[in-house]
Design a protein around this motif. Structure first.
Motif, mmCIF file in Angstrom:
data_model
loop_
_atom_site.group_PDB
_atom_site.id
_atom_site.type_symbol
_atom_site.label_atom_id
_atom_site.label_comp_id
_atom_site.label_asym_id
_atom_site.label_seq_id
_atom_site.Cartn_x
_atom_site.Cartn_y
_atom_site.Cartn_z
ATOM 1 N N PRO A 89 0.819 -1.206 0.000
ATOM 2 C CA PRO A 89 0.000 0.000 0.000
ATOM 3 C C PRO A 89 0.852 1.255 0.000
ATOM 4 C CG PRO A 89 0.067 -0.965 2.182
ATOM 5 C CD PRO A 89 0.760 -1.928 1.274
ATOM 6 N N GLU A 90 0.282 2.353 -0.495
ATOM 7 C CA GLU A 90 0.999 3.612 -0.557
ATOM 8 C C GLU A 90 1.506 4.041 0.808
ATOM 9 O OE1 GLU A 90 -1.304 6.701 -2.344
ATOM 10 O OE2 GLU A 90 0.037 8.256 -1.654
ATOM 11 N N SER A 91 0.785 3.679 1.895
ATOM 12 C CA SER A 91 1.184 4.093 3.232
ATOM 13 C C SER A 91 2.520 3.495 3.645
ATOM 14 C CB SER A 91 0.111 3.692 4.255
ATOM 15 O OG SER A 91 -0.096 2.289 4.215
ATOM 16 N N ASP A 92 2.956 2.417 2.987
ATOM 17 C CA ASP A 92 4.247 1.842 3.303
ATOM 18 C C ASP A 92 5.402 2.718 2.826
ATOM 19 O OD1 ASP A 92 2.923 -0.234 4.389
ATOM 20 O OD2 ASP A 92 3.738 -1.780 3.072
ATOM 21 N N PHE A 93 5.101 3.657 1.960
ATOM 22 C CA PHE A 93 6.156 4.472 1.378
ATOM 23 C C PHE A 93 6.106 5.930 1.817
ATOM 24 C CE2 PHE A 93 5.293 1.170 -1.868
ATOM 25 C CZ PHE A 93 6.491 0.505 -1.758
ATOM 26 N N GLU A 115 -5.660 9.218 -7.359
ATOM 27 C CA GLU A 115 -5.498 8.107 -6.416
ATOM 28 C C GLU A 115 -4.367 7.220 -6.907
ATOM 29 O OE1 GLU A 115 -8.327 4.514 -5.963
ATOM 30 O OE2 GLU A 115 -9.034 6.023 -4.519
ATOM 31 N N VAL A 116 -3.303 7.120 -6.099
ATOM 32 C CA VAL A 116 -2.091 6.420 -6.519
ATOM 33 C C VAL A 116 -1.995 5.068 -5.819
ATOM 34 C CG1 VAL A 116 0.417 6.524 -6.717
ATOM 35 C CG2 VAL A 116 -0.935 8.642 -6.795
ATOM 36 N N THR A 117 -1.746 4.029 -6.593
ATOM 37 C CA THR A 117 -1.419 2.717 -6.040
ATOM 38 C C THR A 117 0.027 2.411 -6.409
ATOM 39 O OG1 THR A 117 -3.690 1.934 -6.281
ATOM 40 C CG2 THR A 117 -1.989 0.268 -5.986
ATOM 41 N N THR A 118 0.857 2.182 -5.404
ATOM 42 C CA THR A 118 2.254 1.841 -5.651
ATOM 43 C C THR A 118 2.428 0.341 -5.593
ATOM 44 O OG1 THR A 118 2.764 2.102 -3.296
ATOM 45 C CG2 THR A 118 3.123 4.016 -4.710
#
Length: 429
Positions: free
Chosen positions: A28-32, A90-93
């Protein structure tokens, strides 16, 4: 404007890895990074984009994450200002782990699962999913050309542009790419360099890239000294001693980052003084004092060249905006180029206000005959699809030198005017 031998340079990076790549996994984006502001209201569905990065690749946790971080910072700023016509981006990494298997998994997840509108600022050591992206007609905007995919497939748009036909059959022109000699021309013209050393490992990819550099240097009239380092038991001190004996002006290399730092330390230890120790855009960052802590003389002879404006040049308004938005995140040339890639996508999306936001509309913007510069952060980028490889090209160059206490200092004047017409030499990736 394509950088000289860029695909070969980065294939070298991949080949020099000494440990295996891990399988990729979607994170998830929150990991980055911290999440951007809450969604805007009243503007319709979010605009979904994907970013693929080898965040846990064998080259190290921070080596490939700069473009992703720059792009995320730009999209966060866009959302804070109300999004694109009121629609939140909305970004998905996805972390592909630096492997082809992981990359293909990321592509499947983002293209087939998330059904993203586009990919942005892709930074993949092994872009195994490139053909799938192309077949799906998903525009990949502003990716780092770590290999030949961006000179091979339609719908892929590297951050430096391309002149190749990009039919999907073979890289470049039937498997042949070209690289310019502008870097070598610049150091000869501006610094008076006449004798250049090319340092490589006794390893196939390193030796192959060193031959390309040597060919370019000789085309520009240098006397070239070639040095070989044993990959398993390197003796950098012996190489440094020979550089001193050969009275070398400028040093180029086909080494990894660790090897560069050890070479510099050895050069300082034996008293080698050169006009320039030239590094590449991947090392154009703020880690120089740490990486070259044992080599103060060589450290202050480090030069970097590229196709984007120096991220340390805070006198430029677009660079200041980038630096302010990064808010303490690591600053680097790759992060600035990721910021520029996200800007490119956003400008393309805003051009679609009247006809509706579609992949076809995005690609019409990217394929315009007018070159794209990201508010002056990039040298003019275009996609030409020439039927034959060019023999010469008028190319421009961004140049900076590291100086303790000042960071990366721009040299050679404004990059848009730091230009020359140079030969384009063929090579096979």
């Amino acid at each position: 404007m394509p950088r000289p031998y860029r695909a070969a340079e980065t294939l070298l990076l991949a080949a020099l890895l000494v440990c295996g790549a891990a399988c990729g996994s979607r994170l998830p984006e929150s990991d980055f990074t911290s999440r951007p502001p809450a969604p805007t209201t009243g503007g319709g569905e979010p605009i979904r984009v994907g970013i693929i990065t080898g965040a846990t690749s064998p080259v190290g946790g921070e080596a490939l994450t700069g473009p992703r971080d720059g792009a995320l910072a730009y999209f966060a700023a866009v959302n804070a200002r109300g999004g694109v016509d009121g629609r939140r981006v909305e970004v998905t990494t996805c972390d592909d782990g630096g492997s082809g298997v992981g990359n293909d998994a990321c592509v499947r997840d983002l293209v087939d699962g998330e059904r993203v509108l586009a990919l942005v600022a892709t930074t993949a050591l092994d872009y195994a999913g490139a053909a799938r992206v192309s077949r799906a007609g998903v525009p990949d905007i502003g990716g780092q050309p770590l290999g030949p995919a961006y000179d091979t497939y339609p719908h892929l748009y590297g951050i430096y542009g391309s002149s190749a036909p990009r039919t999907g059959a073979a890289p470049g022109w039937d498997g042949v790419l070209t690289g310019g000699t502008e870097v070598y021309r610049w150091f000869r013209r501006e610094l008076g360099a006449r004798t250049a050393a090319v340092v490589a490992y006794n390893q196939a990819a390193s030796a192959s890239y060193a031959r390309l550099v040597t060919e370019g240097l000789r085309a520009e009239g240098y006397r070239v000294v070639t040095e070989q380092v044993d990959f398993a038991l390197p003796n950098y001190r012996a190489v440094a001693a020979d550089l001193r004996e050969q009275d070398v002006d400028v040093v180029f290399d086909a080494l990894d980052a660790h090897g560069n730092a050890r070479l510099c330390a050895a050069m300082d230890a034996v008293g080698v003084t050169v006009t320039a120790k030239v590094t590449n855009v991947q090392n154009w960052n703020q880690d120089v004092p740490r990486d070259y802590k044992d080599a103060p003389r060589c450290r202050n002879a480090l030069w970097a060249t590229g196709s984007s404006r120096n991220h340390d040049d805070a006198t430029h308004p677009a660079v200041r905006e980038f630096r302010d938005a990064m808010k303490g995140r690591p600053l680097s040339q790759w992060a600035l180029e990721g910021w520029a890639a996200a800007m490119w996508f956003t400008d393309a999306a805003r051009s679609c206000t009247k006809e509706g936001l579609t992949r076809a509309c995005l690609e019409r913007f990217v394929n315009r005959p007018e070159p794209y510069t990201a508010r002056g952060l990039l040298l003019p980028v275009r996609f030409e699809r020439l039927p034959d490889p060019p023999k010469t090209r008028h190319t421009c160059l961004s140049v900076a030198r590291w100086q303790d206490g000042r960071g990366w200092v721009t040299r050679g004047g404004d990059m848009a005017h730091n230009c020359a017409t140079v030969p384009q030499l063929p090579y096979r990736p």
